[in-house]
Design a protein around this motif. Structure first.
Motif, PDB file in Angstrom:
ATOM      1  N   TYR A 203       0.821  -1.212   0.000  1.00 61.36           N
ATOM      2  CA  TYR A 203       0.000   0.000   0.000  1.00 61.36           C
ATOM      3  C   TYR A 203       0.855   1.263   0.000  1.00 61.36           C
ATOM      4  O   TYR A 203       0.439   2.292  -0.553  1.00 61.36           O
ATOM      5  CB  TYR A 203      -0.960  -0.019   1.188  1.00 61.36           C
ATOM      6  CG  TYR A 203      -2.137  -0.948   0.982  1.00 61.36           C
ATOM      7  CD1 TYR A 203      -2.893  -0.896  -0.182  1.00 61.36           C
ATOM      8  CD2 TYR A 203      -2.480  -1.902   1.935  1.00 61.36           C
ATOM      9  CE1 TYR A 203      -3.954  -1.743  -0.395  1.00 61.36           C
ATOM     10  CE2 TYR A 203      -3.556  -2.766   1.730  1.00 61.36           C
ATOM     11  CZ  TYR A 203      -4.283  -2.676   0.559  1.00 61.36           C
ATOM     12  OH  TYR A 203      -5.349  -3.524   0.337  1.00 61.36           O
ATOM     13  N   HIS A 207       0.351   3.932  -2.968  1.00 60.83           N
ATOM     14  CA  HIS A 207       0.016   5.308  -2.624  1.00 60.83           C
ATOM     15  C   HIS A 207       0.868   6.298  -3.408  1.00 60.83           C
ATOM     16  O   HIS A 207       0.427   7.433  -3.679  1.00 60.83           O
ATOM     17  CB  HIS A 207       0.213   5.525  -1.123  1.00 60.83           C
ATOM     18  CG  HIS A 207      -0.165   6.912  -0.665  1.00 60.83           C
ATOM     19  ND1 HIS A 207      -1.470   7.347  -0.601  1.00 60.83           N
ATOM     20  CD2 HIS A 207       0.604   7.967  -0.258  1.00 60.83           C
ATOM     21  CE1 HIS A 207      -1.507   8.588  -0.181  1.00 60.83           C
ATOM     22  NE2 HIS A 207      -0.266   8.991   0.032  1.00 60.83           N
ATOM     23  N   SER A 282      -5.646   1.349  -3.478  1.00 63.74           N
ATOM     24  CA  SER A 282      -5.765   1.734  -2.065  1.00 63.74           C
ATOM     25  C   SER A 282      -6.382   0.601  -1.265  1.00 63.74           C
ATOM     26  O   SER A 282      -6.927  -0.360  -1.820  1.00 63.74           O
ATOM     27  CB  SER A 282      -6.622   2.994  -1.932  1.00 63.74           C
ATOM     28  OG  SER A 282      -7.964   2.721  -2.306  1.00 63.74           O
ATOM     29  N   SER A 283      -6.317   0.699   0.042  1.00 67.36           N
ATOM     30  CA  SER A 283      -6.979  -0.272   0.909  1.00 67.36           C
ATOM     31  C   SER A 283      -8.488  -0.084   0.827  1.00 67.36           C
ATOM     32  O   SER A 283      -8.978   0.947   0.356  1.00 67.36           O
ATOM     33  CB  SER A 283      -6.513  -0.100   2.349  1.00 67.36           C
ATOM     34  OG  SER A 283      -6.976   1.141   2.870  1.00 67.36           O
TER      35      SER A 283
END
Length: 548
Positions: A203, A207, A282-283
């Protein structure tokens, strides 16, 4: 006699050992399910539960009461040991389940009953009742529980074997300097610490990744239509299950992503991820947080003069789908009119599913009237969703029939686009699979866990209105890919010059697209590939190999 009366109450307690009784069958059933890979067995909690049942009580009445009072705890532990959705997922999905029709709820309930396992459980019960006449089963049960705890804590290699993946995990092809500064990958055995570190690093890298669109289009840029068709419930595994993976329509695309990961198993998150394709993955939690304006694909195109459009074959009300698009994907365009569209299918919640062939034709007619303005249209289609049925029927419609109909409509639409002469970039991106074939973790149709079979989706790209010849067969993009690759491909084509170029270097156009390792996430569940094998984490717990 006086000596017997003088025995202390404490001593009588330790002389009051009794067996597990009928609870032996409970544990034997779990052992069989674990052996077959159908349980995420919590060895320590099961050992503690057995210890509570075995703790000596001098009173036979108290012992019997304990066996009955343990029932809710035993059932809760059994549920905990299964792969069924956790309570957080049930609560979050509860409002949507209330929207299901009664017929669909009955259909789902029937799927949860595996009659073969019901028969096996009955045979095991008869065997237990027969053997327990001569053998003290409690001793066997405790021995197996102790061995399981020993093997899982001291000998982790004895845990169930993981599923091997087809591809290794490569480093992303295009990253910013901040992302390049991170190490390529976490090394070492698949311990909880290493797997958590790998996910965190993934992540961090994502990002930092972003598609770079031009600040402005050149004066000789060519206007064209970008058409993104987002189809619910269509994965390679589903196509294989109904013998449509070799359908002629796939040969019509210029490019096919054969190793594309949808990163989720639900519609809302899938569409949000697609519309946020210009930034790295993204999460699940961050999907519902504010993102930079540069992450929204259609906003990037709007800055270059593309007007956004939205079309759907459903109302968008179920699960607040349209609200998710507005709030979390920045899709503000009104829905293209559905007035007058026919429908043969009814959704699982009783709402109409409009005819996609008519929807495609209406969009093309509107485009022809509008002239040559630059447009970007997002289509969302749900005819393949689980539980859809034909009007007047209480039975779920056959998936293959619906899939064949949709592919035929899409094929006809591609014919119409070719005849129209319009410059169109068509991108077909399913949301996720239908889970037609269940596995040891989930029954057919259940998508609480984003397994590779659900998230491995077919993605095709086709250009219409070109002067250059198309490739003789679709260019296969086999590298692990996800939404950022689509955004990058759109950015490379955004000036529209390839529509008027006499030749197109297809390999150059598709070369070095961003690669994305396999990481998929729903609320409460994460599935990822590590060192060529698939692992899963549920509700923030420990990582375990994905069962075969």
């Amino acid at each position: 006699m006086n000596d017997l009366k003088s025995v202390s109450p404490q001593l009588r307690i330790w002389q009051s050992w009794r067996g597990l009784g009928a609870w032996n069958y409970y544990f034997l059933l779990k052992f069989v399910l674990l052996w077959q890979g159908y349980l995420n067995f919590d060895a320590l909690n099961n050992l503690v539960f057995a210890a509570c049942l075995l703790f000596p009580l001098p009173s036979l009445r108290l012992h019997r009461w304990r066996l009955w009072l343990a029932l809710p705890f035993g059932l809760a532990l059994f549920y905990h040991d299964t792969w069924l959705p956790g309570w957080r997922s049930i609560v979050s999905q509860g409002a949507e389940v209330t929207g299901f029709s009664a017929d669909y709820l009955l259909e789902l309930a029937d799927r949860f009953i595996n009659w073969q396992w019901v028969g096996a459980a009955f045979v095991l019960l008869v065997g237990y009742l027969f053997i327990s006449q001569w053998i003290r089963i409690t001793t066997l049960t405790v021995a197996v529980l102790l061995w399981l705890n020993f093997s899982l804590l001291v000998l982790p290699g004895l845990s169930p074997a993981p599923v091997a993946a087809n591809a290794t995990t490569p480093a992303p092809a295009t990253v910013t300097k901040a992302a390049e500064a991170l190490p390529n990958k976490v090394s070492g055995p698949p311990t909880n610490e290493n797997l958590n570190a790998y996910l965190q690093q993934f992540y961090q890298r994502e990002h930092a990744r972003q598609t770079k669109f031009p600040a402005a289009l050149p004066a000789d840029a060519q206007p064209f239509d970008l058409l993104v068709i987002n189809i619910c419930s269509l994965a390679w595994a589903d196509l294989d299950a109904v013998n449509l993976s070799n359908s002629p329509i796939w040969s019509r695309f210029d490019m096919i992503f054969s190793n594309f990961n949808s990163a989720t198993a639900y519609s809302g998150p899938a569409s949000i991820r697609l519309l946020r394709a210009s930034c790295g993955q993204s999460s699940h939690h961050d999907l519902y947080q504010a993102a930079g304006q540069q992450c929204y694909l259609f906003d990037d195109l709007a800055k270059l003069g593309f007007s956004s459009q939205l079309a759907m074959d459903h109302t968008g009300e179920f699960g607040n789908y349209i609200g998710d698009l507005r709030d979390d994907a920045d899709m503000k365009s009104p829905i293209m009119s559905q007035v007058g569209l026919g429908h043969e299918l009814t959704s699982f919640d009783g709402s109409p599913v409009f005819n996609d062939g008519e929807l495609f034709s209406r969009w093309l007619a509107n485009q022809q009237k509008a002239g040559t303005a630059r447009t970007a249209t997002f289509f969302n289609l749900i005819p393949l969703h689980d539980g859809n049925r034909y009007i007047g029927s209480n039975k779920g419609a056959n998936y293959r029939t619906r899939a064949q109909t949709l592919l035929n409509q899409l094929n006809t639409f591609m014919d119409q686009l070719e005849k129209s002469g319009r410059k169109v970039m068509l991108v077909v991106v399913p949301e996720h699979g239908a889970a037609l074939v269940g596995d040891k973790m989930q029954i057919s149709g259940l998508r609480d866990i984003p397994s590779p079979g659900i998230t491995h989706i077919p993605v095709g790209v086709k250009f219409f209105g070109m002067q250059a010849p198309h490739p003789s067969s679709p260019l296969k993009i086999d590298q692990p890919s996800s939404y950022l690759a689509i955004s990058e491909l759109v950015a490379r084509s955004v000036d529209g010059k390839l529509f008027t170029a006499p030749t197109v270097d297809w390999k150059m156009l598709s070369a070095n697209l961003p690669q994305t390792p396999l990481v998929s996430e729903n609320e409460g569940s994460v599935v990822m590939e590590y060192q060529g094998k698939i692992y899963i984490r549920l509700n923030g717990g420990s990582w375990v190999p994905y069962p075969q």
